[in-house]
Write a protein that holds these residues in place. Structure first.
Motif, PDB file in Angstrom:
ATOM      1  N   GLY A   1     -13.935   0.219 -12.549  1.00  0.00           N
ATOM      2  CA  GLY A   1     -14.285  -1.169 -12.840  1.00  0.00           C
ATOM      3  C   GLY A   1     -14.541  -1.973 -11.579  1.00  0.00           C
ATOM      4  N   ARG A   2     -14.224  -1.389 -10.421  1.00  0.00           N
ATOM      5  CA  ARG A   2     -14.485  -2.017  -9.118  1.00  0.00           C
ATOM      6  C   ARG A   2     -15.544  -1.214  -8.373  1.00  0.00           C
ATOM      7  N   ALA A   3     -16.334  -1.907  -7.569  1.00  0.00           N
ATOM      8  CA  ALA A   3     -17.383  -1.231  -6.796  1.00  0.00           C
ATOM      9  C   ALA A   3     -16.785  -0.162  -5.883  1.00  0.00           C
ATOM     10  N   GLU A   4     -15.609  -0.473  -5.299  1.00  0.00           N
ATOM     11  CA  GLU A   4     -14.963   0.496  -4.409  1.00  0.00           C
ATOM     12  C   GLU A   4     -14.577   1.765  -5.160  1.00  0.00           C
ATOM     13  N   GLY A   5     -14.121   1.588  -6.407  1.00  0.00           N
ATOM     14  CA  GLY A   5     -13.743   2.735  -7.215  1.00  0.00           C
ATOM     15  C   GLY A   5     -14.943   3.587  -7.590  1.00  0.00           C
TER      16      GLY A   5
ATOM     17  N   THR B   1       0.824  -1.217   0.000  1.00  0.00           N
ATOM     18  CA  THR B   1       0.000   0.000   0.000  1.00  0.00           C
ATOM     19  C   THR B   1       0.855   1.264   0.000  1.00  0.00           C
ATOM     20  N   GLU B   2       2.095   1.160   0.494  1.00  0.00           N
ATOM     21  CA  GLU B   2       2.972   2.331   0.531  1.00  0.00           C
ATOM     22  C   GLU B   2       3.237   2.888  -0.864  1.00  0.00           C
ATOM     23  N   LEU B   3       3.256   2.022  -1.872  1.00  0.00           N
ATOM     24  CA  LEU B   3       3.467   2.494  -3.236  1.00  0.00           C
ATOM     25  C   LEU B   3       2.356   3.457  -3.638  1.00  0.00           C
ATOM     26  N   PHE B   4       1.122   3.093  -3.351  1.00  0.00           N
ATOM     27  CA  PHE B   4      -0.021   3.921  -3.737  1.00  0.00           C
ATOM     28  C   PHE B   4      -0.099   5.193  -2.897  1.00  0.00           C
ATOM     29  N   ASP B   5       0.282   5.074  -1.635  1.00  0.00           N
ATOM     30  CA  ASP B   5       0.349   6.280  -0.797  1.00  0.00           C
ATOM     31  C   ASP B   5       1.362   7.267  -1.371  1.00  0.00           C
ATOM     32  N   GLY B   6       2.493   6.740  -1.830  1.00  0.00           N
ATOM     33  CA  GLY B   6       3.520   7.595  -2.418  1.00  0.00           C
ATOM     34  C   GLY B   6       3.062   8.236  -3.719  1.00  0.00           C
ATOM     35  N   ILE B   7       2.341   7.477  -4.536  1.00  0.00           N
ATOM     36  CA  ILE B   7       1.822   8.013  -5.793  1.00  0.00           C
ATOM     37  C   ILE B   7       0.844   9.150  -5.531  1.00  0.00           C
ATOM     38  N   VAL B   8       0.005   8.982  -4.518  1.00  0.00           N
ATOM     39  CA  VAL B   8      -0.950  10.042  -4.156  1.00  0.00           C
ATOM     40  C   VAL B   8      -0.211  11.317  -3.761  1.00  0.00           C
ATOM     41  N   GLU B   9       0.871  11.164  -3.009  1.00  0.00           N
ATOM     42  CA  GLU B   9       1.649  12.342  -2.601  1.00  0.00           C
ATOM     43  C   GLU B   9       2.249  13.049  -3.820  1.00  0.00           C
ATOM     44  N   ILE B  10       2.752  12.282  -4.782  1.00  0.00           N
ATOM     45  CA  ILE B  10       3.308  12.871  -6.003  1.00  0.00           C
ATOM     46  C   ILE B  10       2.227  13.643  -6.762  1.00  0.00           C
ATOM     47  N   LEU B  11       1.045  13.044  -6.893  1.00  0.00           N
ATOM     48  CA  LEU B  11      -0.042  13.691  -7.629  1.00  0.00           C
ATOM     49  C   LEU B  11      -0.552  14.930  -6.910  1.00  0.00           C
ATOM     50  N   LYS B  12      -0.522  14.910  -5.594  1.00  0.00           N
ATOM     51  CA  LYS B  12      -0.950  16.092  -4.834  1.00  0.00           C
ATOM     52  C   LYS B  12       0.025  17.245  -5.008  1.00  0.00           C
ATOM     53  N   ASP B  13       1.317  16.917  -5.059  1.00  0.00           N
ATOM     54  CA  ASP B  13       2.345  17.960  -5.158  1.00  0.00           C
ATOM     55  C   ASP B  13       2.254  18.728  -6.480  1.00  0.00           C
ATOM     56  N   GLN B  14       2.217  17.978  -7.593  1.00  0.00           N
ATOM     57  CA  GLN B  14       2.180  18.572  -8.936  1.00  0.00           C
ATOM     58  C   GLN B  14       3.337  19.542  -9.161  1.00  0.00           C
TER      59      GLN B  14
ATOM     60  N   VAL C   1      -7.631   2.759  -4.569  1.00  0.00           N
ATOM     61  CA  VAL C   1      -8.816   3.459  -4.071  1.00  0.00           C
ATOM     62  C   VAL C   1      -8.660   3.795  -2.588  1.00  0.00           C
ATOM     63  N   GLU C   2      -8.191   2.832  -1.818  1.00  0.00           N
ATOM     64  CA  GLU C   2      -8.015   3.056  -0.375  1.00  0.00           C
ATOM     65  C   GLU C   2      -6.967   4.126  -0.090  1.00  0.00           C
ATOM     66  N   ALA C   3      -6.001   4.277  -0.994  1.00  0.00           N
ATOM     67  CA  ALA C   3      -4.972   5.308  -0.809  1.00  0.00           C
ATOM     68  C   ALA C   3      -5.479   6.700  -1.162  1.00  0.00           C
ATOM     69  N   GLY C   4      -6.676   6.768  -1.790  1.00  0.00           N
ATOM     70  CA  GLY C   4      -7.245   8.069  -2.141  1.00  0.00           C
ATOM     71  C   GLY C   4      -6.918   8.548  -3.533  1.00  0.00           C
ATOM     72  N   VAL C   5      -6.626   7.616  -4.449  1.00  0.00           N
ATOM     73  CA  VAL C   5      -6.261   8.002  -5.805  1.00  0.00           C
ATOM     74  C   VAL C   5      -7.423   8.684  -6.531  1.00  0.00           C
ATOM     75  N   VAL C   6      -8.652   8.178  -6.353  1.00  0.00           N
ATOM     76  CA  VAL C   6      -9.782   8.683  -7.142  1.00  0.00           C
ATOM     77  C   VAL C   6     -10.017  10.181  -6.945  1.00  0.00           C
ATOM     78  N   PRO C   7     -10.225  10.678  -5.714  1.00  0.00           N
ATOM     79  CA  PRO C   7     -10.462  12.125  -5.572  1.00  0.00           C
ATOM     80  C   PRO C   7      -9.290  12.982  -6.031  1.00  0.00           C
ATOM     81  N   VAL C   8      -8.072  12.495  -5.839  1.00  0.00           N
ATOM     82  CA  VAL C   8      -6.899  13.266  -6.278  1.00  0.00           C
ATOM     83  C   VAL C   8      -6.872  13.377  -7.798  1.00  0.00           C
ATOM     84  N   VAL C   9      -7.158  12.281  -8.493  1.00  0.00           N
ATOM     85  CA  VAL C   9      -7.163  12.304  -9.960  1.00  0.00           C
ATOM     86  C   VAL C   9      -8.304  13.176 -10.478  1.00  0.00           C
ATOM     87  N   VAL C  10      -9.471  13.088  -9.852  1.00  0.00           N
ATOM     88  CA  VAL C  10     -10.612  13.911 -10.271  1.00  0.00           C
ATOM     89  C   VAL C  10     -10.261  15.394 -10.160  1.00  0.00           C
ATOM     90  N   GLU C  11      -9.662  15.788  -9.055  1.00  0.00           N
ATOM     91  CA  GLU C  11      -9.307  17.199  -8.851  1.00  0.00           C
ATOM     92  C   GLU C  11      -8.221  17.650  -9.814  1.00  0.00           C
TER      93      GLU C  11
END
Length: 416
Positions: free
Chosen positions: A304-308, A231-244, A271-281
């Motif tokens: 493609g997943r219910a969680e997403g 999960t740390e990989l996805f957490d890190g990706i979210v941080e990169i996308l937030k920084d821009q 999804v659990e790492a919060g990728v969806v709202p970050v990508v939408v914004e």
């Protein structure tokens, strides 16, 4: 790479969304980069054309020489793009013996180590031939070992010389082209776990380099290494996308998501790492073609997943943002945006969603898809959405656009 001119869309492989180095055409008439379509057919064992979804009755790949000449001509006029894609031929400025000495120097005590690393990085930046020599001499595994050793959590937390060496090695590794064999070897060294840690806790430059290396590894590695990512990989990706803060890191992070999300439980982790709202914004404030196409591709994978889908609908602007991209970016973006709306509307019939799709202009855009020159697949998806909720939408008072009501009636009649 900042300053690189935008690549003509027909130079871009529909699979990798990168410039084609060896364009080949399949029996459906669609052209792909040879490496990407090979991976699609052999590694992923797919039997259909990625764009048309038609079954490939003939797996032969015909070189598209005309397109290759156009790409090469364009690269000649745009050398920055050529350097970014590694397509320009150059003469090496170092021989094999000196390469081996430099690599040995990178394993030396700290003072000599830094000197060797900086010399290696300088030579790599000079030209592609130097890069190939060093890759063939086994530079990548040596740099990966240095990254792992110096970014070990109990070492890197001390912010001493180890972090400097680790960042130099990581910067050097980010300049290399990783073959599937090399990427698999690096993944076996637990490099993905190490780089996931760097994405979250490394310096700004280290995080940019880590994202670049991870993209190369994830693109080339065997899929079994992508099945159980932490999960740390996805957490890190979210941080990169937030920084821009870095276009290079942002594109790398989005590309990583496209590579890893189809495998295992990675979509749930994303999804659990919060990728969806970050990508939408991010999508809401961006109109760059390639970024928008990849972001819509990420949303399509996650929805493609219910969680997403739940995370997508939880964002108050999601439907509006995706709908707004239809007709504003590219044909690829049109198709992906319509697919996202289909995935969401297919599994949700809530009155709030039905109302929102009208209020945010989604229904209007879908009707316009049927009336314009979109590709057949996109039109079919748009028609499917309209059929799903036609009974609810026809209850709305009126559609104040000439000709649109007749389109809706036609869809309704075909669904009754």
């Amino acid at each position: 790479m900042d300053g690189v001119p935008e690549i003509p869309p027909f130079f871009i492989c529909p699979i990798s969304l990168q410039i084609m180095m060896d364009p080949v055409t399949v029996c459906t008439g669609i052209t792909y980069d040879r490496e990407s379509i090979h991976k699609w057919l052999l590694a992923y064992k797919k039997k259909t054309c990625p764009v048309t979804k038609q079954v490939l009755t003939d797996h032969s790949l015909t070189p598209n020489s005309t397109l290759l000449r156009l790409i090469q001509s364009w690269l000649g006029d745009n050398p920055l793009a050529g350097q970014a894609e590694g397509l320009l031929e150059t003469t090496p400025t170092i021989d094999g013996e000196n390469v081996r000495k430099l690599i040995d120097g990178a394993k030396s005590p700290v003072s000599d180590q830094l000197k060797a690393l900086r010399k290696i990085r300088s030579l790599l930046k000079e030209n592609e031939s130097n890069k190939r020599l060093m890759e063939e001499a086994g530079l990548a595994p040596v740099m990966a070992s240095l990254v792992a050793e110096n970014y070990a959590q109990d070492v890197a937390s001390q912010f001493d010389q180890s972090e400097i060496i680790g960042e130099e090695a990581l910067s050097t590794l980010s300049l290399l082209h990783l073959s599937p064999e090399t990427a698999t070897r690096l993944a076996g060294m637990d490099l993905i776990t190490c780089l996931s840690w760097v994405l979250q806790r490394g310096s700004y430059n280290a995080r940019v380099h880590a994202a670049t290396v991870l993209r190369s590894v994830c693109k080339s590695v065997q899929q079994n290494y992508l099945m159980s990512l932490q999960t740390e990989l996805f957490d890190g990706i979210v941080e990169i996308l937030k920084d821009q803060n870095s276009n290079q890191a942002t594109m790398a992070a989005l590309s990583i998501l496209m590579e890893v999300c189809p495998w295992g439980k990675n979509r749930i982790k994303a999804v659990e790492a919060g990728v969806v709202p970050v990508v939408v914004e991010f999508l809401a404030e961006n109109n760059e073609r390639r970024k928008c196409e990849i972001m819509l591709g990420v949303l399509e994978l996650l929805c493609g997943r219910a969680e997403g889908r739940e995370a997508f609908l939880a964002h108050p602007a999601s439907v509006a943002v995706v709908s707004r991209k239809i007709f504003r970016v590219s044909h690829v973006a049109n198709e992906k945006a319509v697919r996202v709306l289909l995935l969401v509307s297919k599994y949700s019939s809530s009155s709030s969603l039905i109302q929102e799709m009208v209020d945010m202009g989604a229904v209007f855009k879908l009707c316009m898809v049927l009336q314009t020159e979109c590709n057949l697949k996109t039109k079919q998806k748009a028609k499917e959405i309209l059929r799903l909720h036609w009974r609810a939408w026809k209850a709305f008072p009126c559609v104040p656009f000439h000709g649109l009501s007749s389109v809706l009636r036609a869809v309704g009649e075909s669904s009754s």
